[in-house]
Scaffold this active site. Structure first.
Site, PDB file in Angstrom:
ATOM      1  N   GLU A 113      26.203 -40.955  27.469  1.00 51.59           N
ATOM      2  CA  GLU A 113      25.310 -42.095  27.666  1.00 51.59           C
ATOM      3  C   GLU A 113      25.603 -42.841  28.962  1.00 51.59           C
ATOM      4  O   GLU A 113      24.675 -43.354  29.608  1.00 51.59           O
ATOM      5  CB  GLU A 113      25.383 -43.032  26.467  1.00 51.59           C
ATOM      6  CG  GLU A 113      24.678 -42.467  25.243  1.00 51.59           C
ATOM      7  CD  GLU A 113      24.757 -43.381  24.044  1.00 51.59           C
ATOM      8  OE1 GLU A 113      23.710 -43.844  23.591  1.00 51.59           O
ATOM      9  OE2 GLU A 113      25.882 -43.620  23.563  1.00 51.59           O
ATOM     10  N   GLU A 133      26.551 -38.096  17.546  1.00 52.92           N
ATOM     11  CA  GLU A 133      26.805 -39.256  16.691  1.00 52.92           C
ATOM     12  C   GLU A 133      26.320 -39.080  15.261  1.00 52.92           C
ATOM     13  O   GLU A 133      26.968 -39.529  14.306  1.00 52.92           O
ATOM     14  CB  GLU A 133      26.152 -40.508  17.300  1.00 52.92           C
ATOM     15  CG  GLU A 133      26.893 -41.100  18.496  1.00 52.92           C
ATOM     16  CD  GLU A 133      26.439 -40.519  19.821  1.00 52.92           C
ATOM     17  OE1 GLU A 133      26.696 -41.132  20.858  1.00 52.92           O
ATOM     18  OE2 GLU A 133      25.835 -39.426  19.810  1.00 52.92           O
TER      19      GLU A 133
END
Length: 256
Positions: A113, A133
């Site tokens: 990210e 995730e």
């Protein structure tokens, strides 16, 4: 290891951020807060026009969040961590100059990210990129669902996020997640970032703002803003310097 979890070296108009939080360059509430503050200062520094983010580790660019941060914690604590991630990487996205992530190793979760928040990504063929995730009951909360989809489209975003698919550097390049696949990502990223010195800093900031406006503003509004920022450039000295230096066949001397 740097006490902040990363190190910043500024030379001329380039800042090199080296992630350095062994063993896997994980993010914590503390180093996310520091990262946000330091990138904000770089953006406020008119002389800095480029950022390259790299790793001190040969194995990990960054493995993302330290999962201990989400083990047996309240929703309030988790929210503070999510906000720290989002705010830190949004500051990076809004950095006024050019930012490049140089990835040679694993970039997972929040580690990918931070790269997605950059303007460009240079990867080696052996790099491994993923947003896993959901496999641990979480989701990408630092822009991953939005920035990845913006770059690669819904299909590949769903493969990587919903199915937990990890990809290599060549695949990242093929699907548009990376701009360059190279066996020297750091060196090549630095070389490109240094080219920002050839560009008027006023034009650089205005052009980046306009390009990114397309993510959330209608086209007609962007076209109006484009013309306004063009005219605004004439209020500074760099517009005249750029034109004169070209006509005089010399290198421009920008006012930072």
């Amino acid at each position: 290891m740097n006490s902040m979890g990363f190190d910043i070296e500024c030379k001329d108009h380039l800042a090199i951020i080296t992630l350095d939080n062994p063993p896997a360059n994980t993010w914590t509430l503390d180093n996310l807060t520091l990262f946000k503050d330091q990138v904000s200062k770089l953006s406020d520094n008119n002389k800095i026009t480029g950022i390259v983010i790299k790793s001190a580790s040969q194995k990990f660019f960054s493995a993302g969040a330290d999962l201990n941060s989400f083990n047996n914690v309240s929703a309030e604590t988790a929210g503070a961590m999510a906000n720290a991630f989002g705010e830190a990487f949004e500051v990076l996205t809004n950095f006024k100059g050019v930012s490049i992530a140089a990835i040679d190793g694993y970039a997972m979760g929040g580690g990918l990210e931070v790269a997605l928040a950059c303007d460009m990504r240079f990867v080696s063929s052996k790099a491994k990129l993923g947003l896993p995730e959901a496999k641990v009951g979480l989701l990408p909360c630092a822009g991953g669902t939005q920035n990845l989809t913006l770059l690669v489209g819904e299909g590949w975003a769903k493969r990587m996020i919903l199915c937990g698919e990890m990809i290599d550097g060549q695949t990242a390049f093929n699907i548009g997640l990376a701009e360059v696949v190279t066996e020297s990502p750091v060196e090549d990223a630095v070389e490109l970032a240094l080219r920002t010195q050839e560009v008027s800093p006023d034009s650089l900031a205005a052009c980046k703002q306009l390009i990114q406006m397309g993510r959330h503003c209608p086209r007609w509004e962007n076209l109006v803003k484009e013309r306004k920022l063009f005219v605004d450039l004439f209020a500074g000295s760099n517009q005249q310097e750029g034109v004169q230096s070209f006509l005089e066949k010399r290198k421009p001397e920008w006012d930072y």
